[in-house]
Motif scaffolding. Sequence first.
Motif, short mmCIF file in Angstrom:
data_model
loop_
_atom_site.label_atom_id
_atom_site.label_comp_id
_atom_site.label_asym_id
_atom_site.label_seq_id
_atom_site.Cartn_x
_atom_site.Cartn_y
_atom_site.Cartn_z
N MET B 1 0.85 -1.21 0.00
CA MET B 1 0.00 0.00 0.00
C MET B 1 0.88 1.25 0.00
O MET B 1 1.81 1.38 0.77
N LYS B 2 0.54 2.16 -0.89
CA LYS B 2 1.27 3.43 -0.96
C LYS B 2 0.55 4.45 -0.08
O LYS B 2 -0.66 4.64 -0.20
N ILE B 3 1.31 5.09 0.80
CA ILE B 3 0.73 6.19 1.58
C ILE B 3 1.13 7.50 0.91
O ILE B 3 2.31 7.82 0.80
N ALA B 4 0.14 8.23 0.38
CA ALA B 4 0.40 9.49 -0.32
C ALA B 4 0.13 10.63 0.65
O ALA B 4 -0.99 10.81 1.12
N LYS B 5 1.18 11.40 0.94
CA LYS B 5 1.07 12.47 1.93
C LYS B 5 0.72 13.80 1.30
O LYS B 5 0.41 14.76 2.00
N ASP B 6 0.83 13.87 -0.03
CA ASP B 6 0.45 15.12 -0.69
C ASP B 6 -0.13 14.80 -2.08
O ASP B 6 -0.16 13.64 -2.50
N ILE B 7 -0.56 15.84 -2.77
CA ILE B 7 -1.27 15.67 -4.03
C ILE B 7 -0.36 15.09 -5.10
O ILE B 7 -0.77 14.23 -5.88
N LYS B 8 0.89 15.52 -5.10
CA LYS B 8 1.82 14.98 -6.09
C LYS B 8 2.01 13.47 -5.92
O LYS B 8 1.97 12.71 -6.89
N GLU B 9 2.20 13.04 -4.67
CA GLU B 9 2.35 11.61 -4.42
C GLU B 9 1.11 10.83 -4.83
O GLU B 9 1.18 9.72 -5.35
N LEU B 10 -0.05 11.43 -4.57
CA LEU B 10 -1.31 10.79 -4.98
C LEU B 10 -1.37 10.62 -6.49
O LEU B 10 -1.65 9.54 -7.02
N LYS B 11 -1.08 11.73 -7.20
CA LYS B 11 -1.15 11.72 -8.67
C LYS B 11 -0.16 10.70 -9.25
O LYS B 11 -0.49 9.97 -10.18
N ASP B 12 1.05 10.69 -8.70
CA ASP B 12 2.06 9.74 -9.18
C ASP B 12 1.59 8.31 -8.99
O ASP B 12 1.72 7.47 -9.89
N ALA B 13 1.03 8.02 -7.83
CA ALA B 13 0.59 6.65 -7.53
C ALA B 13 -0.60 6.26 -8.41
O ALA B 13 -0.66 5.15 -8.94
N ILE B 14 -1.54 7.21 -8.60
CA ILE B 14 -2.72 6.92 -9.44
C ILE B 14 -2.29 6.67 -10.89
O ILE B 14 -2.89 5.84 -11.58
#
Lengths: 273, 273
Positions: B1-14
């Motif tokens: 599981m990836k924990i995305a702490k900010d929007i960039k991390e979320l976008k990268d993971a998605i």
Amino acid sequence: MKIAKDIKELKDAISKFSGSVGFVPTMGALHQGHLSLIQKARAENDNVVVSIFVNPTQFLPGEDLDKYPRREEADKKICEVAGVDILFMPEISSMYHSDEVKLKAPSYLGYILEGNRRPGHFDGVVQIVMKLLNLVQPDRAYFGKKDAQQLVILQKMAKDLFLPYEIVPVETVREDDGLALSSRNVYLSAEERERALSISRALKAASRLIMAGEFSSEVIEAKMSEIMKDIDVEYIAIVDRDFRPLKKVKIQNSIILVAAKVGKTRLIDNLWV
Amino acid sequence: MKIAKDIKELKDAISKFSGSVGFVPTMGALHQGHLSLIQKARAENDNVVVSIFVNPTQFLPGEDLDKYPRREEADKKICEVAGVDILFMPEISSMYHSDEVKLKAPSYLGYILEGNRRPGHFDGVVQIVMKLLNLVQPDRAYFGKKDAQQLVILQKMAKDLFLPYEIVPVETVREDDGLALSSRNVYLSAEERERALSISRALKAASRLIMAGEFSSEVIEAKMSEIMKDIDVEYIAIVDRDFRPLKKVKIQNSIILVAAKVGKTRLIDNLWV
């Protein structure tokens, strides 16, 4: 070109697209200004959708909703020739529901200048543009810099709500003599049209002053007022890209805005510095 | 599981996803109710995103924003075990800007019952859910029927603004003795918890009355009041799926709602008929 008269027809037609989608929302009465938006959308995307919808919620009571120019057949022809893939022309009843979740323009940006003169206008703009964007789901949506405040508000909407659509600014198109194209120009008599030219002349004079090193807003505004003395100037404003008033023009971060009445016709124009 | 702490991390993971995306927005302090949302998202989609964000704009002044239960490590473990692909835990500052384009809940639906008690609460809910939906761009987003009014408002938002995301309702999860799961249940003492059971008992009694052919809202509400006499009932409401009050229950189109205080803890529960 597919003419989609309702949401189902739009969805069906879009489902056949492959590749990127450019979108140009309009209120019809298309002129060269709209055409430049469509051409940019055409150049930058695999598919182009144009909407024509005279949105009632952005007109205030007493404004020209009923007599806003409508030229459906000419508009269709222009879109066809410009290579539009889908022209979306929905009925009002299909676009609005009762007691909706509503969008509100920012309390500063939405209620100064054009928003001060037309309180609630930008609330109607963000509401309909949000709906249209979600229906079309474009990669890019194109808006003219002539409606500078609208453009900045829509860019802010996209940023604030993390919309997955790019808002693309497009340069203002002008007649040879400088008059910025507007659907409302048709209301001008020959004499009014002549006087209306002082708006673009004033903006050109501002540009020349700035290029000569004159950055004082007061000096620039005085010069512009003088040039526009024969029309009924409503405001001259020199603001940054967030629409905060500037005492001195900042290169790459200023907009000079004019609103004026010529006869009964209200015109706006601006210069992005 | 990836924990995305900010929007960039979320976008990268998605961006690494392929296939459908299910999304479960939460305020953390996850319990079996959230888990059932996550499990449904897991069953129906190729990828699952959960967000944990205690959204300040849906708390009113004086409400329990600061003491809202936070259990970050336990929440991470629960998501991990449940097969979540991305857990999005953004900072408040990254989710909000100054002077935003704001969403407003419908003026009727947003300001009755829960909205009457907590005016502005649903404005905060639609604002943050719109942002999260646009960041995640899920095929489906999952919301519990326990927050019935929130669910109906979000479905209305999706319809009004033509959002390209499906809002999926999920059944309320209850303890064996009937208490609806809520993050706020942890505030109840043993004695309060016992008294709180009268809420689900009252809803069960309503259900039995309806199955026996008793459709009168007045009769049903009287019976429910009697059962809940030892707690501080704020409202009992029998409404249709648009939250219009009903004199008679309509099968397949009614919701029976209760809000009550037990000690200092405010609880809500409901029954979809």
